[in-house]
Design a protein around this motif. Structure first.
Motif, short mmCIF file in Angstrom:
data_model
loop_
_atom_site.label_atom_id
_atom_site.label_comp_id
_atom_site.label_asym_id
_atom_site.label_seq_id
_atom_site.Cartn_x
_atom_site.Cartn_y
_atom_site.Cartn_z
N ASP A 87 0.83 18.71 9.82
CA ASP A 87 -0.20 18.96 10.68
C ASP A 87 -0.31 17.79 11.72
O ASP A 87 -1.04 16.79 11.31
N PHE A 88 0.43 17.70 12.76
CA PHE A 88 0.57 16.77 13.70
C PHE A 88 -0.55 16.39 14.38
O PHE A 88 -1.04 15.13 14.21
N SER A 89 -1.44 17.09 14.27
CA SER A 89 -2.95 17.01 14.99
C SER A 89 -3.96 16.00 14.03
O SER A 89 -4.57 15.14 14.49
N ALA A 90 -3.86 16.51 12.90
CA ALA A 90 -4.56 15.77 11.58
C ALA A 90 -4.06 14.34 11.40
O ALA A 90 -4.69 13.53 11.53
N TRP A 91 -2.74 14.30 11.36
CA TRP A 91 -1.89 13.00 11.42
C TRP A 91 -2.67 11.99 12.35
O TRP A 91 -2.88 10.91 11.86
N TYR A 92 -2.61 12.63 13.59
CA TYR A 92 -3.02 11.90 14.71
C TYR A 92 -4.33 11.33 14.44
O TYR A 92 -4.80 9.86 14.73
N ASN A 93 -5.36 12.20 14.31
CA ASN A 93 -6.87 11.81 14.29
C ASN A 93 -6.88 10.91 13.01
O ASN A 93 -7.77 9.92 13.13
N GLU A 94 -6.29 11.11 11.95
CA GLU A 94 -6.58 10.31 10.75
C GLU A 94 -6.04 8.76 10.89
O GLU A 94 -6.43 7.83 10.58
N LEU A 95 -4.82 8.85 11.68
CA LEU A 95 -4.17 7.38 11.91
C LEU A 95 -5.09 6.49 12.86
O LEU A 95 -5.05 5.26 12.58
N VAL A 96 -5.74 7.17 14.06
CA VAL A 96 -6.47 6.46 14.84
C VAL A 96 -7.56 5.76 14.13
O VAL A 96 -7.82 4.49 14.37
N LEU A 97 -8.30 6.41 13.30
CA LEU A 97 -9.36 5.92 12.49
C LEU A 97 -8.81 5.00 11.33
O LEU A 97 -9.42 3.87 11.15
N LYS A 98 -7.80 5.30 10.66
CA LYS A 98 -7.27 4.51 9.52
C LYS A 98 -6.74 3.10 10.04
O LYS A 98 -6.82 2.25 9.29
N ALA A 99 -5.95 3.27 11.18
CA ALA A 99 -5.75 1.89 11.57
C ALA A 99 -6.78 1.00 12.38
O ALA A 99 -6.13 0.22 12.99
N GLU A 100 -7.65 1.58 12.57
CA GLU A 100 -8.80 1.12 13.06
C GLU A 100 -8.56 0.69 14.61
O GLU A 100 -9.01 -0.46 15.21
N LEU A 101 -8.08 1.91 15.18
CA LEU A 101 -7.95 1.58 16.61
C LEU A 101 -9.32 2.03 17.39
O LEU A 101 -9.68 1.40 18.34
N ALA A 102 -9.77 3.07 16.88
CA ALA A 102 -10.93 3.62 17.61
C ALA A 102 -11.74 4.43 16.32
O ALA A 102 -11.43 4.61 15.39
N ASP A 103 -13.12 4.72 16.95
CA ASP A 103 -14.00 5.46 16.10
C ASP A 103 -14.85 6.53 16.90
O ASP A 103 -14.98 6.22 18.24
N TYR A 104 -15.34 7.44 15.97
CA TYR A 104 -16.27 8.22 16.91
C TYR A 104 -17.54 7.48 17.12
O TYR A 104 -18.00 6.68 16.34
N SER A 105 -18.23 7.83 18.20
CA SER A 105 -19.49 7.36 18.33
C SER A 105 -20.52 8.42 18.45
O SER A 105 -20.19 9.65 18.20
#
Ligand SMILES: [Zn+2]
Ligand SMILES: [Zn+2]
Lengths: 497, 497
Positions: free
Chosen positions: B13-31
């Motif tokens: 699931d490429f899309s799930a991979w992307y969302n998880e990665l942005v959060l786990k790599a601490e690039l960004a977070d939801y506000s």
């Protein structure tokens, strides 16, 4: 291009002088949006140089940059009572998210796009940042968090002045979270120190540092510290503040951590900020009737080279020499003014208006003599221009720039001290000063809000700060300037921007 | 600290991979603000490095930074018909400027503070910038104006994705005014070239450049040029655009100048922008199941050093060596991971997730042998780790970083080419590709909006661009992929973000 018409003299109308100068030096312009300014390239380059230096110092002191949303949910602002009180009356409120065309062809906010909860364009970001911190912090091991944000903020001001008070402005806001009160206190003082160092060493702007009285404290803070500078009209400008927020925001945003001892505690926050307002401060600290005076360390152009020639044959020769000089000054921000349609005199006028520290003039005769003309924006003695060997100018310019930087700081400090008053024992004498030429008045204060308010109402002067030790008078004032009762503090009073 | 749990696999699931990665790599977070993200320090540092490089190139190509208001009067947006059509449906609208407390204690926008004319939070700044240009430009001598602005903008998107599509995002917008169409055209192509060079040489992200079809053109532009990159799921990402605006905005904002010949003419404008969206592109170009893969030239950390020790006595020795290595690599962005509570394995996991190009491990035995362990985030061959003499690693790291940069670009280019299809003659074959693994399909297009729309409806693929010469197929396609009529252009079709 600046229009070759003199500014209103400072002595005649300081305020008119300021407004004209900001426009003529092309630092900023009015925009079609009420209270919002346009920062023009010369002003923005100045801001970049200021920002880059501060950013370096923030990083050196362990801070990281991040970016938080422009919008604050209304309910967030409401949580901290004093905070909402402080910002509710000057809020830009987003209520709709779509425009629609009506039957008669008019564009209106689509009623169906109305937000359930209005969003406030951030006036400052404590609330949203501490909400995020509360997501990221679990344990004392996650502390401290040392964040900074470079951003635009909006406060719907009624009366605006370019740079000094605009509806939208650019700033940085530091936000930190700590495990103890003392650590937060240390941080807020450390950052005040970073500001002071920057203002004095880069803006050549001496500041009095101290604590704000309760009435001037940031909305929601435990203590507010400030850097106060004296402007050319003897009024004070609050140039940067640093706040120990205590646990006020942490409590409202559930910013808690598991302590080393095993309990759960609220974190301690600080916030601190400086803004494009400092540009206004820089203008009013150093400027004179001929225009801006840029301190070299933040000057967008440190040395301007004006080639002087009459005939076309001379043009190549002189421009070639100008380029040679630029190449010989690699660490210096130089600019060659090669515009053909302007006389040298018009160029001199413009670069003086723009406050460039040094000007080099070079013509065919100078080249023959291996000399140049060097002019400093504010000469030290009588001499406006010096004819000097080219090699000597090139070799000495870095040191000359540093000397000029120091000279400007010392000149500003001397000016401030000449307009600072200590041992002011009576309220009559105080009024004489404040109603006259103005200045900083150091005097006793009993600590009561009544005395503070009375002075404000009667004279428009406010307590700028309760100065730190090094600024206090050799013998502490014993009585309150206003009521004559025993003084709890020495305070600095002045009219302010 | 990243949580040591694997990401969803890209293939799953490429899309799930992307969302998880942005959060786990601490690039960004939801506000807490719908559609707005928080850019965390690691993500913001990446943005700073990208910004600094682009800013340098903008300055080298003669542009100056400035700053224009956040708010656009509604009437400004209305003036350019296509422009308002493009942005009216996703506008954050400021209607009030004060909050007030009602009798029952609720906070509401004060009806008395309602603005006569609503203000739109800028979705882009053509209108307000050209209004200001019209104040500043009188004669051809004032042209060209070459401006850039780094700013936040807001578009009220319905479906948002971190970095890829957020309500607020950070970007730069270049805005220029010229005396002729050809000069404007040259400028818009020059800046497209600056973007391409940056994406390829810094982000290691190969792009196809070309012109947009009419339906994908910027609202109000004469021509829009684009850089299109292929993501790991074979979809396209529009990574940056440059527009020749013709005289459309100049006419609406009375941006006129006295020409050299003596007449009065409307100026010619360009605008061009890239945004934090590029970070999404970088993630999806290089990332893998273990996490991010940072190209060295923009990596916040280029080399991480993990000291390995068991006993406390070893700690000082090993940390001392780590600091020595850092001191020996002055031009490289290094970081020593000296956290005590984490195992080396957990640290390796985290830095791989964060995509750091090289890792150096050093322990007491390595020190005795004057060696270190060197691991590259994506090894070239089979070998994950190499034991190498310390001196050799120090001497070779700058070159290794450059080689790795080139390797990533070549790897991405090979990947893109392996998923690009030419000589696609039938619509059936086209659907087979698009409905299957996807990719870039080069094929003929008759130029009609109908054929373009039919493809979009039936397959969700769009024309990404009409590619420039160097990207076109050796023999031009003769027929339209859709209707079979004579082809006016070769087009690149793909599904896109
Ligand atoms: Zn008193
Ligand atoms: Zn067709």
């Amino acid at each position: 291009m600046a229009n070759e018409k003199a500014l209103t003299a400072q002595a005649e109308d300081f305020s008119a002088w300021y407004n004209e100068l900001v426009l003529k030096a092309e630092l900023a312009d009015y925009s079609p949006v009420r209270g919002c300014m346009v920062i023009r390239p010369y002003g923005y380059r100045l801001w970049e140089l200021m920002r880059d230096r501060l950013d370096l110092r923030f990083k050196e002191t362990g801070h990281q940059n991040a970016y938080f949303p422009l919008f604050i949910p209304q309910s967030f602002l409401e949580r901290e009572a004093k905070h909402v009180e402080g910002f509710a009356k000057e809020a830009a409120i987003v209520t709709h998210t779509r425009l629609k065309t009506t039957d008669d062809g008019k564009l209106i906010p689509d009623p169906e796009s109305k937000l359930e909860e209005p969003l406030i364009v951030r006036p400052t970001s404590e609330t949203i940042i501490y909400e995020m911190f509360s997501k990221w912090v679990q344990s004392y091991r996650d502390l401290p968090l040392l964040y900074n944000q470079w951003a635009n903020v909006v406060r719907w001001e009624m009366r605006t002045r370019l740079f000094l008070r605009t509806t939208e402005f650019l700033w940085q806001e530091g936000h930190t979270a700590h495990a103890s009160h003392d650590e937060a206190e240390e941080e807020s003082l450390r950052m005040l120190g970073v500001y002071r160092e920057f203002m004095e060493e880069y803006l050549a702007m001496p500041v009095v540092v101290g604590e704000k009285s309760e009435s001037e404290r940031f909305a929601g803070a435990l203590r507010t510290y400030t850097c106060e500078a004296m402007m050319g009209d003897n009024k004070a400008l609050q140039n940067g503040t640093s706040h120990n927020l205590g646990q006020n925001f942490a409590r409202q945003f559930e910013l808690k951590f598991a302590s080393e001892q095993g309990g759960e505690e609220y974190a301690w926050n600080t916030s601190w900020g400086v803004s494009t307002r400092m540009i206004g401060g820089l203008i009013m600290t150093h400027g004179d009737d001929a225009g801006l005076v840029m301190p070299p360390r933040v000057a967008p152009i440190q040395v301007v080279i004006v080639p002087i020639f009459r005939k076309d044959e001379e043009r190549d020769l002189v421009l070639g020499k100008a380029r040679e000089i630029v190449a010989a000054l690699p660490g210096i921000r130089t600019h060659i003014d090669d515009r053909d349609k302007l006389t040298p005199g018009a160029k001199f006028f413009e670069w003086e208006m723009k406050g460039v520290p040094f000007r080099i003039e070079v013509g065919p005769k100078d080249i023959a003599k291996e000399q140049v003309v060097l002019a400093r924006r504010i000469p030290e003695g009588e001499q406006r221009k010096e004819f000097l060997p080219e090699a000597e100018v090139i070799a000495s310019l870095p040191q000359r720039l540093e000397d000029y930087q120091t000279f400007l700081l010392e000149r500003a400090r001397a000016r401030r001290e000449a307009n600072s008053y200590r041992d002011v024992a009576t309220y009559e004498r105080f009024r004489e000063i404040i109603d006259g030429d103005g200045g900083f008045v150091y005097a006793g204060w009993c600590g009561s809000a009544e005395c503070e308010e009375k002075v404000k109402e009667e004279t428009k002067a406010t307590i700028r700060c309760l100065p730190f030790e090094e600024f206090r008078s050799p013998s502490a004032p014993s009585a309150c300037l206003v009521c004559g009762q025993s003084a709890a503090h020495e305070a600095v009073w002045a009219k302010a921007y």
